[in-house]
Design an enzyme around this catalytic site. Structure first.
Site, short mmCIF file in Angstrom:
data_model
loop_
_atom_site.label_atom_id
_atom_site.label_comp_id
_atom_site.label_asym_id
_atom_site.label_seq_id
_atom_site.Cartn_x
_atom_site.Cartn_y
_atom_site.Cartn_z
N HIS A 121 -3.37 2.85 3.52
CA HIS A 121 -2.84 2.68 4.87
C HIS A 121 -2.26 4.02 5.31
CE1 HIS A 121 0.01 1.24 7.97
NE2 HIS A 121 -0.70 0.12 8.02
N ASP A 198 2.46 1.04 -2.85
CA ASP A 198 2.56 0.34 -1.57
C ASP A 198 2.26 -1.12 -1.84
OD1 ASP A 198 2.08 -0.89 0.87
OD2 ASP A 198 0.76 0.66 1.64
N GLN A 201 0.83 -5.56 0.91
CA GLN A 201 -0.15 -6.64 0.93
C GLN A 201 -0.18 -7.45 -0.37
OE1 GLN A 201 -1.71 -7.60 3.55
NE2 GLN A 201 -1.29 -5.87 4.91
N LYS A 224 5.70 -9.53 6.39
CA LYS A 224 4.41 -10.00 5.89
C LYS A 224 4.58 -11.14 4.87
CE LYS A 224 2.24 -5.45 6.45
NZ LYS A 224 1.36 -5.74 7.60
N CYS A 364 -5.13 0.82 10.70
CA CYS A 364 -4.30 1.93 10.19
C CYS A 364 -4.90 2.49 8.90
CB CYS A 364 -2.86 1.49 9.96
SG CYS A 364 -2.00 1.03 11.46
#
Length: 409
Positions: A121, A198, A201, A224, A364
């Site tokens: 991302h 990261d 997700q 999220k 993104c």
């Protein structure tokens, strides 16, 4: 895991969009919020709205207890050793920028290397680009396999003794790939590099254990994972955080302020300058309670079934291209796709007319789009409140989209 009982906890799902029942398939962008999260934020503002840490009155104490109680919930949720390792931020983007601007800027020198991947991302690309420019470090990219996955052989070939930082997403927001973070971290550490993850997700959809992963930093967002917008987390190993300088200065993060110098509070507060995101943290704590009541293993199992079902059903649509691993067991709960001769924005527009919300664009992830040789893609992403019926409606909508543009052209 009763899906209808779960869906009943999300008031926004009980509505029509463009005269059709809402089918929300954009949870990778932001998830919907259950009643107990909405009520937790509402209750804070109605019952004990106050600043934290500063006051000795009753409301201030209740607000501080709620805020710091949420930190402890986060600690347990990702299995950090201490609440000192849990920094509240505005989200994954702020968390990654903090690592780059504080740890990266102080540690990197000319000739050092930062290793990331083509699937990242923008939030895990641009901060490293900027710190590389400032320090003279070199940015290197892990190659991707044909299905978009990362091979450990390529990691071993790319990471070397000049590598100081490896930063990779745990789950791709485009390809659905689940990366072998624990193994990548081991390779990074063998060369003296740190591992940054990261987790935007992954954290909402699967159990995360930062000690088992042995990552040095881990970033994720509340919005999220059924929590409010504007709240996120940076986990960092205590020994690293202790040696890092804050990136924001002002109230709340200071110990003593003299005329020409100042000292900082201890962890975690030295990284939380100004009035913190109190309502957001309390809402995130409520979201963690909600997810744990259902069970992360049950959520992951449900999403894997949906992914397998979606891959099977969507593959029957004429002219569809699905990106990422073909094996549903190797991907998370999203499917990114394109229809031949139909722009993704047109796909999303027609689906919206059917009450179906999907994402269209570059997500993104422009470097990944170029790797895929696509200007944009459409994406359907699933969460604990989605059903096979939602996917059936998506497939029906895709067939209608194909028919509509066949008639037009």
């Amino acid at each position: 895991m009763n899906i209808q009982d779960i869906r009943n906890q999300f008031p926004i799902l009980n509505q029509e969009v463009n005269g059709r029942p809402l089918v929300y398939l954009d949870s990778a962008a932001t998830s919907q919020k259950p009643i107990q999260v909405i009520e937790a934020v509402d209750n804070y503002y109605r019952q004990y709205n106050s600043n934290v840490h500063r006051g000795v009155h009753t409301l201030g104490t209740r607000a501080t207890d709620g805020y710091e109680g949420a930190r402890e919930k986060v600690r347990k949720f990702i299995n950090a050793r201490s609440t000192e390792e849990i920094i509240f931020t505005r989200g994954t983007t702020t968390s990654l920028n903090t690592v780059a601007a504080s740890y990266g800027a102080a540690t990197l020198n000319e000739g050092d290397e930062i290793v990331i991947s083509h699937m990242e991302h923008h939030s895990n690309i641009i901060p490293w680009q900027q710190v590389a420019k400032r320090t003279g470090a070199q940015l290197k990219y892990l190659p991707l396999q044909e299905d978009g996955s990362i091979s450990l052989e390529d990691v071993r070939a790319t990471v070397n003794n000049n590598t100081k930082i490896v930063s990779v997403m745990q789950v791709s927001n485009v390809l659905g790939v689940v990366n072998p973070i624990k193994e990548i971290a081991k390779i990074a550490h063998e060369h003296g590099a740190i591992m940054v993850v990261d987790g935007a997700q992954s954290t909402p959809h699967m159990k995360v254990d930062v000690q088992d992963l042995d990552c040095d930093f881990f970033a994720f967002s509340g919005h999220k994972m059924c929590g409010p917008t504007g709240i996120g987390v940076l986990y960092g190993k205590k020994k690293l955080l202790e040696n890092m300088e804050p990136v924001e200065f002002g109230g709340e993060m200071i110990d003593f302020v003299e005329l020409y110098d100042s000292t900082w509070k201890e962890l975690p507060w030295k990284f939380e300058g100004g009035t913190p995101i109190i309502a957001g943290a309390i809402g995130l704590g409520a979201a963690i309670d909600f997810l744990e009541q259902i069970g992360l293993d049950q959520i992951a199992e449900h999403e894997h079934k949906l992914s397998a079902y979606a891959m099977e059903k969507m593959s029957t649509v004429d002219g569809i291209t699905i990106f990422g691993p073909k094996d549903p067991s190797k991907r998370a709960g999203l499917v990114t796709f394109n229809l031949d001769d139909v722009h993704p924005h047109d796909v999303a527009t027609v689906l919206d007319a059917e009450g179906i919300a999907v994402r269209a664009g570059h997500h993104c992830a422009q470097p990944l789009m170029r790797w895929l040789k696509q200007s944009a893609t459409a994406r359907a992403s699933f969460y604990l409140y989605n059903t096979e019926e939602d996917i059936d409606k998506l497939v029906e909508g895709l067939v209608k989209t194909k028919e509509y543009f066949s008639d037009v052209f």
